[in-house]
Design a protein around this motif. Structure first.
Motif, mmCIF file in Angstrom:
data_model
loop_
_atom_site.group_PDB
_atom_site.id
_atom_site.type_symbol
_atom_site.label_atom_id
_atom_site.label_comp_id
_atom_site.label_asym_id
_atom_site.label_seq_id
_atom_site.Cartn_x
_atom_site.Cartn_y
_atom_site.Cartn_z
ATOM 1 N N LYS A 149 -59.090 -55.172 29.268
ATOM 2 C CA LYS A 149 -59.344 -55.423 30.694
ATOM 3 C C LYS A 149 -60.164 -54.320 31.340
ATOM 4 O O LYS A 149 -61.054 -54.589 32.130
ATOM 5 N N SER A 150 -59.854 -53.049 31.021
ATOM 6 C CA SER A 150 -60.589 -51.967 31.682
ATOM 7 C C SER A 150 -62.044 -51.940 31.267
ATOM 8 O O SER A 150 -62.880 -51.401 31.967
ATOM 9 N N LEU A 151 -62.367 -52.537 30.123
ATOM 10 C CA LEU A 151 -63.758 -52.573 29.693
ATOM 11 C C LEU A 151 -64.525 -53.687 30.364
ATOM 12 O O LEU A 151 -65.740 -53.607 30.500
ATOM 13 N N SER A 152 -63.821 -54.717 30.773
ATOM 14 C CA SER A 152 -64.541 -55.852 31.349
ATOM 15 C C SER A 152 -64.580 -55.817 32.862
ATOM 16 O O SER A 152 -65.206 -56.660 33.473
ATOM 17 N N LYS A 153 -63.912 -54.837 33.465
ATOM 18 C CA LYS A 153 -63.952 -54.779 34.930
ATOM 19 C C LYS A 153 -65.341 -54.346 35.394
ATOM 20 O O LYS A 153 -66.044 -53.630 34.709
ATOM 21 N N THR A 154 -65.703 -54.795 36.559
ATOM 22 C CA THR A 154 -66.988 -54.409 37.126
ATOM 23 C C THR A 154 -66.864 -53.033 37.744
ATOM 24 O O THR A 154 -65.921 -52.758 38.454
ATOM 25 N N ILE A 155 -67.802 -52.167 37.431
ATOM 26 C CA ILE A 155 -67.818 -50.814 37.956
ATOM 27 C C ILE A 155 -68.894 -50.739 39.032
ATOM 28 O O ILE A 155 -70.032 -51.119 38.802
ATOM 29 N N ALA A 156 -68.515 -50.249 40.197
ATOM 30 C CA ALA A 156 -69.490 -50.083 41.269
ATOM 31 C C ALA A 156 -70.409 -48.935 40.919
ATOM 32 O O ALA A 156 -69.961 -47.871 40.529
ATOM 33 N N GLU A 162 -63.906 -44.830 30.239
ATOM 34 C CA GLU A 162 -63.207 -46.101 30.033
ATOM 35 C C GLU A 162 -63.042 -46.432 28.550
ATOM 36 O O GLU A 162 -61.974 -46.895 28.135
ATOM 37 N N ILE A 163 -64.080 -46.214 27.758
ATOM 38 C CA ILE A 163 -63.971 -46.479 26.314
ATOM 39 C C ILE A 163 -62.951 -45.538 25.687
ATOM 40 O O ILE A 163 -62.132 -45.947 24.865
ATOM 41 N N THR A 164 -62.981 -44.278 26.085
ATOM 42 C CA THR A 164 -62.041 -43.294 25.542
ATOM 43 C C THR A 164 -60.601 -43.693 25.869
ATOM 44 O O THR A 164 -59.718 -43.588 25.014
ATOM 45 N N LYS A 165 -60.353 -44.165 27.096
ATOM 46 C CA LYS A 165 -59.004 -44.602 27.482
ATOM 47 C C LYS A 165 -58.568 -45.835 26.696
ATOM 48 O O LYS A 165 -57.421 -45.947 26.289
ATOM 49 N N ALA A 166 -59.476 -46.769 26.502
ATOM 50 C CA ALA A 166 -59.112 -48.058 25.918
ATOM 51 C C ALA A 166 -59.081 -48.054 24.390
ATOM 52 O O ALA A 166 -58.342 -48.832 23.792
ATOM 53 N N ALA A 167 -59.870 -47.200 23.776
ATOM 54 C CA ALA A 167 -60.006 -47.224 22.311
ATOM 55 C C ALA A 167 -58.707 -46.821 21.624
ATOM 56 O O ALA A 167 -57.973 -45.950 22.089
ATOM 57 N N LEU A 168 -58.446 -47.462 20.518
ATOM 58 C CA LEU A 168 -57.268 -47.149 19.722
ATOM 59 C C LEU A 168 -57.581 -46.004 18.763
ATOM 60 O O LEU A 168 -58.748 -45.772 18.415
ATOM 61 N N PRO A 169 -56.547 -45.278 18.313
ATOM 62 C CA PRO A 169 -56.785 -44.229 17.315
ATOM 63 C C PRO A 169 -57.530 -44.800 16.111
ATOM 64 O O PRO A 169 -57.267 -45.919 15.688
ATOM 65 N N GLY A 170 -58.481 -44.031 15.633
ATOM 66 C CA GLY A 170 -59.298 -44.482 14.508
ATOM 67 C C GLY A 170 -60.657 -45.004 14.928
ATOM 68 O O GLY A 170 -61.516 -45.263 14.095
ATOM 69 N N THR A 171 -60.866 -45.174 16.251
ATOM 70 C CA THR A 171 -62.180 -45.544 16.757
ATOM 71 C C THR A 171 -62.979 -44.255 16.878
ATOM 72 O O THR A 171 -62.509 -43.280 17.445
ATOM 73 N N ASN A 172 -64.168 -44.233 16.326
ATOM 74 C CA ASN A 172 -65.004 -43.029 16.343
ATOM 75 C C ASN A 172 -65.980 -43.122 17.512
ATOM 76 O O ASN A 172 -66.983 -43.827 17.430
ATOM 77 N N ILE A 173 -65.667 -42.417 18.585
ATOM 78 C CA ILE A 173 -66.541 -42.415 19.759
ATOM 79 C C ILE A 173 -67.584 -41.322 19.570
ATOM 80 O O ILE A 173 -67.253 -40.156 19.389
ATOM 81 N N VAL A 174 -68.848 -41.718 19.582
ATOM 82 C CA VAL A 174 -69.966 -40.800 19.395
ATOM 83 C C VAL A 174 -70.651 -40.646 20.749
ATOM 84 O O VAL A 174 -71.123 -41.625 21.323
ATOM 85 N N ARG A 175 -70.695 -39.409 21.251
ATOM 86 C CA ARG A 175 -71.232 -39.148 22.585
ATOM 87 C C ARG A 175 -72.664 -38.628 22.513
ATOM 88 O O ARG A 175 -72.955 -37.743 21.725
ATOM 89 N N PHE A 176 -73.508 -39.192 23.386
ATOM 90 C CA PHE A 176 -74.895 -38.780 23.492
ATOM 91 C C PHE A 176 -75.153 -38.294 24.913
ATOM 92 O O PHE A 176 -74.405 -38.611 25.828
ATOM 93 N N GLU A 177 -76.224 -37.541 25.095
ATOM 94 C CA GLU A 177 -76.474 -36.878 26.373
ATOM 95 C C GLU A 177 -77.080 -37.774 27.443
ATOM 96 O O GLU A 177 -77.025 -37.438 28.614
ATOM 97 N N ASP A 178 -77.669 -38.900 27.070
ATOM 98 C CA ASP A 178 -78.263 -39.771 28.078
ATOM 99 C C ASP A 178 -78.199 -41.219 27.630
ATOM 100 O O ASP A 178 -77.928 -41.509 26.465
ATOM 101 N N ASP A 179 -78.414 -42.122 28.595
ATOM 102 C CA ASP A 179 -78.315 -43.561 28.319
ATOM 103 C C ASP A 179 -79.317 -44.024 27.273
ATOM 104 O O ASP A 179 -78.976 -44.817 26.393
ATOM 105 N N SER A 180 -80.549 -43.555 27.362
ATOM 106 C CA SER A 180 -81.569 -43.997 26.407
ATOM 107 C C SER A 180 -81.176 -43.659 24.984
ATOM 108 O O SER A 180 -81.321 -44.480 24.070
ATOM 109 N N THR A 181 -80.671 -42.446 24.770
ATOM 110 C CA THR A 181 -80.268 -42.040 23.422
ATOM 111 C C THR A 181 -79.062 -42.853 22.964
ATOM 112 O O THR A 181 -78.993 -43.271 21.811
ATOM 113 N N SER A 182 -78.127 -43.097 23.874
ATOM 114 C CA SER A 182 -76.958 -43.916 23.516
ATOM 115 C C SER A 182 -77.384 -45.310 23.089
ATOM 116 O O SER A 182 -76.875 -45.855 22.112
#
Length: 190
Positions: free
Chosen positions: A3-10, A158-178
């Protein structure tokens, strides 16, 4: 999806000529200083198409740039665009490196403690995209997968909160790189 991933963010233009908790007098002083300087320094993330990008000549373009130009013109000020990224938009503002931020920036309770926001002018939805043949439809299916996010963004939170253990979240510095990272973390995707 969770649910937290599908909510609209202002997403807002952050017209924060005012820093955390300043009185009306201090707010007026900030605007007076900007006007006395004859220019307004605006943080814009040049890696957030279509809101803002650098064109082939190195010029800032996009809807956020248009807003910044209009604001500077209306106030009869020179515009100085200060390139920023998701992780440093607010620190630039708080440290005085910029006067305001015009950026895709979600309003959160934590952010409201330190900065003021304009009224939201658009909205986006946080989603997780994958190759069609991956068949992902639930947050649980991200376990064991790499998920690209932009560091310091609401998507990261939001992804960090919602993701289950074992999900590998890879962080990038900007939207284009992501966005383009899918070739690095998901070879063969299109």
């Amino acid at each position: 999806m969770h649910k937290s991933l599908s909510k609209t963010i202002a997403v807002t233009a952050l017209f924060a000529t005012v820093l955390f908790g300043l009185s009306n007098t201090a707010r007026a002083d900030a605007l007076d200083k900007i006007k006395a300087d004859g220019k307004i320094r605006v943080s814009i993330d040049p890696a957030a198409p279509p809101y803002s990008v650098l064109d082939e000549t190195g010029k800032f373009i996009g809807s956020e740039v248009d807003v910044a130009q209009k604001l500077a013109k209306d106030w009869n000020l020179e515009l100085e665009v200060v390139p920023t990224a998701a992780a440093n938009r607010i620190p630039y503002l708080l440290s005085g490196k910029t006067d305001i931020v015009i950026s895709t920036l979600s309003i959160t309770d934590e952010r409201k403690k330190v900065i003021d926001f304009s009224k939201p002018y658009s909205a986006i939805q946080i989603v997780v995209g994958a190759r069609k043949d991956d068949g992902l439809s639930k947050i649980e299916e991200l376990v064991g997968k790499q998920v690209a996010v932009t560091r310091g963004s609401t998507t990261d939170t939001e992804i960090t909160k919602a993701a289950l253990p074992g999900t590998n979240i890879v962080r990038f510095e900007d939207d284009s790189t992501s966005i383009t990272a899918r070739e690095t973390i998901c070879p063969g995707s299109s």
